[in-house]
Design an enzyme around this catalytic site. Sequence first.
Site, mmCIF file in Angstrom:
data_model
loop_
_atom_site.group_PDB
_atom_site.id
_atom_site.type_symbol
_atom_site.label_atom_id
_atom_site.label_comp_id
_atom_site.label_asym_id
_atom_site.label_seq_id
_atom_site.Cartn_x
_atom_site.Cartn_y
_atom_site.Cartn_z
ATOM 1 N N ALA A 1 40.196 26.972 49.994
ATOM 2 C CA ALA A 1 41.093 27.539 48.957
ATOM 3 C C ALA A 1 40.515 28.591 47.984
ATOM 4 C CB ALA A 1 41.473 26.332 48.180
ATOM 5 N N HIS B 1 35.355 33.063 44.257
ATOM 6 C CA HIS B 1 34.469 32.982 45.275
ATOM 7 C C HIS B 1 34.216 34.334 45.819
ATOM 8 C CE1 HIS B 1 37.115 29.182 45.651
ATOM 9 N NE2 HIS B 1 35.887 28.445 45.616
ATOM 10 N N GLY C 1 28.715 29.468 41.000
ATOM 11 C CA GLY C 1 29.343 29.965 39.854
ATOM 12 C C GLY C 1 29.039 29.263 38.852
ATOM 13 N N LYS D 1 30.972 28.909 36.432
ATOM 14 C CA LYS D 1 32.299 27.857 36.185
ATOM 15 C C LYS D 1 31.780 26.352 36.139
ATOM 16 C CE LYS D 1 36.727 26.535 37.114
ATOM 17 N NZ LYS D 1 36.616 25.165 37.875
ATOM 18 N N GLN E 1 26.779 21.602 37.587
ATOM 19 C CA GLN E 1 26.394 21.476 39.184
ATOM 20 C C GLN E 1 25.393 22.366 39.222
ATOM 21 O OE1 GLN E 1 29.383 21.387 42.673
ATOM 22 N NE2 GLN E 1 29.214 23.604 42.212
ATOM 23 N N VAL F 1 34.761 34.068 37.026
ATOM 24 C CA VAL F 1 35.786 34.902 36.989
ATOM 25 C C VAL F 1 37.264 34.192 36.610
ATOM 26 C CG1 VAL F 1 37.356 36.309 38.728
ATOM 27 C CG2 VAL F 1 34.887 35.908 38.935
#
Length: 283
Positions: free
Chosen positions: A32, A37, A149, A151, A155, A180
């Site tokens: 997705a 990405h 990322g 984001k 993680q 982003v």
Amino acid sequence: MIVFKTALALQEQLARARQNGQSIGFVPTMGALHQGHVSLIETAREQSDYTVCSIFVNPVQFNDPNDYKKYPVTTDSDMAMLEQCGADALFLPAVEEMYPGGTAGLEHYELGYLETILEGKYRPGHFQGVCQVMRRLLEMVRPHGLFMGQKDYQQCMVVKKLLELTRMDAETNLHVCPTVREADGLAMSSRNMRLSAEARAKAIAIPDALSFVKSNLQPGQLLPLMLEARSFLTAQKMKVDYLEIADAGTLEPTDNWNGKQKLVALAAAFLGEVRLIDNMVIS
Ligand code: AMP
């Protein structure tokens, strides 16, 4: 771009690339795909000779089976996007390719407190699942550069720990790339496409709350600031898992700022059944 469904075929191709002296950049995803990405692929391409992207919705990292079932799958448009941004290879394995022995009784990773705070606290087992898939992917690809990322701040820290635990850090460098955002500030996420128009409008309260923390940060007690920022989310009827300020290097919660420590603000909240996360380095 060549599409590989088996690790064996991918590894044969990567062995040829290595023989030609090419460095390998790797961008693991769950598909997705969006511009977040794409920015990872672009950075990987700048810093590597051969860029591999993987798309695999990893069942073992979903603590909520409903979230797994509803995770968006847009493989055709993902492939078009990857072609366009110049990825050399796409690895698109089936669940059986990644977990040939099934998904029960998988290995355990000692992640320490990283697994008990923030995302770890609210998504039990999630980071074990992330490590289980990442270890398999990294063993298959053995990249020189791994591009992920900011984001998913926690993680990135978990994967850094995994690289150390498995000593894969000797051959793989982790590059953490900036988040982003949409024009209104919402962090791009595959889950955004599950938001209704009404929920999408409310979602900007998340980056707004984090920006508010950033602009109003003062040395001293942080709790009042966190509570005020949290009210941005509750005002939009979001169910808030957390809005916290933590040390940017260790993620340990911080309730008093000395004016020097590097801090990150992190939030996770539900809009209906869609759970969104975001973070901002604030000092
Ligand atoms: P996902 O497909 O959501 O598992 O994400 C795959 C990779 O893309 C992870 O390293 C994410 O941190 C990264 N990523 C997701 N959203 C963004 C974004 N808005 N900006 C930058 N990277 C992102």
